[in-house]
Design a protein around this motif. Sequence first.
Motif, PDB file in Angstrom:
ATOM      1  N   SER A 186      44.810  45.556  27.918  1.00 49.32           N
ATOM      2  CA  SER A 186      45.174  46.972  28.114  1.00 49.32           C
ATOM      3  C   SER A 186      43.998  47.725  28.719  1.00 49.32           C
ATOM      4  O   SER A 186      43.448  48.647  28.128  1.00 49.32           O
ATOM      5  N   ASP A 219      50.311  39.697  39.523  1.00 52.08           N
ATOM      6  CA  ASP A 219      51.545  39.013  39.110  1.00 52.08           C
ATOM      7  C   ASP A 219      52.759  39.613  39.810  1.00 52.08           C
ATOM      8  O   ASP A 219      53.651  38.882  40.270  1.00 52.08           O
ATOM      9  N   GLN A 220      52.791  40.958  39.886  1.00 51.35           N
ATOM     10  CA  GLN A 220      53.898  41.616  40.575  1.00 51.35           C
ATOM     11  C   GLN A 220      53.905  41.257  42.061  1.00 51.35           C
ATOM     12  O   GLN A 220      54.971  41.064  42.664  1.00 51.35           O
ATOM     13  N   ASP A 264      48.150  42.428  36.299  1.00 48.60           N
ATOM     14  CA  ASP A 264      49.586  42.704  36.360  1.00 48.60           C
ATOM     15  C   ASP A 264      50.030  42.983  37.793  1.00 48.60           C
ATOM     16  O   ASP A 264      51.108  42.559  38.213  1.00 48.60           O
ATOM     17  N   SER A 265      49.182  43.684  38.556  1.00 43.18           N
ATOM     18  CA  SER A 265      49.510  43.950  39.967  1.00 43.18           C
ATOM     19  C   SER A 265      49.579  42.651  40.758  1.00 43.18           C
ATOM     20  O   SER A 265      50.463  42.480  41.616  1.00 43.18           O
ATOM     21  N   ASN A 312      48.632  35.187  33.519  1.00 42.99           N
ATOM     22  CA  ASN A 312      48.740  35.108  32.048  1.00 42.99           C
ATOM     23  C   ASN A 312      47.627  35.898  31.356  1.00 42.99           C
ATOM     24  O   ASN A 312      47.038  35.455  30.376  1.00 42.99           O
ATOM     25  N   GLY A 344      43.410  44.300  33.166  1.00 42.99           N
ATOM     26  CA  GLY A 344      44.795  43.959  32.865  1.00 42.99           C
ATOM     27  C   GLY A 344      45.760  44.552  33.887  1.00 42.99           C
ATOM     28  O   GLY A 344      46.732  43.902  34.282  1.00 42.99           O
ATOM     29  N   ASP A 345      45.489  45.799  34.320  1.00 41.55           N
ATOM     30  CA  ASP A 345      46.330  46.422  35.349  1.00 41.55           C
ATOM     31  C   ASP A 345      46.252  45.649  36.665  1.00 41.55           C
ATOM     32  O   ASP A 345      47.261  45.444  37.349  1.00 41.55           O
ATOM     33  N   ASN A 359      46.723  39.332  29.415  1.00 41.39           N
ATOM     34  CA  ASN A 359      47.303  40.463  28.684  1.00 41.39           C
ATOM     35  C   ASN A 359      46.174  41.330  28.146  1.00 41.39           C
ATOM     36  O   ASN A 359      45.630  41.081  27.072  1.00 41.39           O
ATOM     37  N   LYS A 372      51.151  32.629  37.738  1.00 42.27           N
ATOM     38  CA  LYS A 372      50.841  33.887  37.062  1.00 42.27           C
ATOM     39  C   LYS A 372      49.449  33.813  36.462  1.00 42.27           C
ATOM     40  O   LYS A 372      48.930  32.731  36.194  1.00 42.27           O
TER      41      LYS A 372
END
Length: 522
Positions: free
Chosen positions: A267, A278-279, A275-276, A263, A271-272, A265, A261
């Motif tokens: 906003s 990681d997903q 997060d994508s 890691n 960050g998006d 964080n 990951k």
Amino acid sequence: MKPPKPKMKIKIVYKLFAFFSVVLLIFMLIINSFFYFFFNKQTIELHRNDLKEKVVTISNTISLFLQNDVPEKEPPPYLRIHHHHMDMMGQDMRIPPSMDPTIPYYKALGYYIKLLNNMDKCDIWIINNNRQFLISNNHFHHSVQYNELPPGGVQVINKALKGNIVVANSFSSVLGTPSTTAAAPIKDSNGKFVGAVLMHAPINQLNSSIFYAIKLLIISSLFAMLISLPASLFLSYYCTEPLRKMKKLALSIADGNYNSKTNINQSDEIGDLADSLDQMAIRLDKAAQESGRLDKARRIFTANVSHELRTPVTVLRASLEALTSGVIKDETKQKEYHQQMLNETIYLERLVNDMLELSKLQNPDFKIEMSKFILNDLVNDAARSMRPFAAAKQIQLKTNIEIPPVKFLGDYGRLRQMLMIVLDNAIKFSQQNNEIKIHLYDKDSIAYLQIADNGCGISPQILTHIFDRFHKVNNERNKKGTGLGLAIAKHIAERHDITIKVDSILDKGTTFTFAFTNIKRV
């Protein structure tokens, strides 16, 4: 041919650092330009206002001298700079009574002007309304005659003699240096404009002050930029740190490690993106697990198919070899061999058909024919079709429908096939002279169908695998089974959002419960 040299990669941190540096430089230039423009304008305006106030003060002070007549004699030689005129502004003048009467008017006025010149480093001219210079202490160049004045200077004097206060730069050519001139009228005791005071101030000192201020600003800006460059470099590294983490994750994913990951964080857009990623890693991990599961299932399927095909193929080959070799000459034996070959061929046909059927149902692109029908009719139809097979074993099919007719949306033929597969298993594993109960009822707007037999039951170890492909009980009752029936039934149920629950007690019987949702009463 030599391969092309790889292009040198410039890290984004250095690009950001260069960008920040250029932005700081441009910002500094813009700020300095605006500061120079407004500071220069404001300084000149303050200088002009200050000069204007001073010349008005001088003109008001000189007007105080014009109270009485002055002695009828010429001014002292040190005050006669250009013209030798006894009368000032057309009137006789005397010093005020408060001053020493032994000191001539011109001497007192000369001391006053000289004092102002030394204090302000300016040049002060006094001219009467006949355009005659009375005092002109020129510190800048040489003595000036009225006829030497430029047109702009003449206009300034004319405006002042008419009572106007004027500030201009019209005397720079005469004075020999850039300067600002302020002119104010002089009034006599009757309020008449009888002369003018001109005050010339050089602007070289003003320019020096402006240059010094700009110099300080540039030095301060360079010092600020020198301090901000390490900060911009740190900021560049800070901004690109998430990118380095995402690169590390991408390389880890490329190596097949899907549990990593970023890691991160934040906003924001970075960050998006993190997060994508990681997903994506999570989905790839699930896909890898699913791929492993499917690969394992494929190997098991291949092994099962090979096992299921081996026995009938072996029997067919042995029978054909015996018949073609002429070893079996007895017609009765030959008929037995032919019948065995026919049975194995029928089994192979059933196996192939079931495999094709299951393959279709497992394909998400395979569309089933949906239509509305009465669920009660489906249950009665399936029971009616299986009664002849049950009668062959002296087994009774008892149907108990407790709900009024309800509509259901689905593939009638597939659902009928699902129920017949379960009923066929119930008949197959039930003893003679037994019964199978078919019970249809509703609860909480859900229709439940139970098919219960009193057969041999299913052990808990086997119960969890009854819907697996090629899983079957190898006994005399199931010697013709392919092990695909319940797998087909489960897939038909899943395509219709029907849940199947199986309860079984060994040597006492098995109950299949189907839950039909989205039913509508007629």
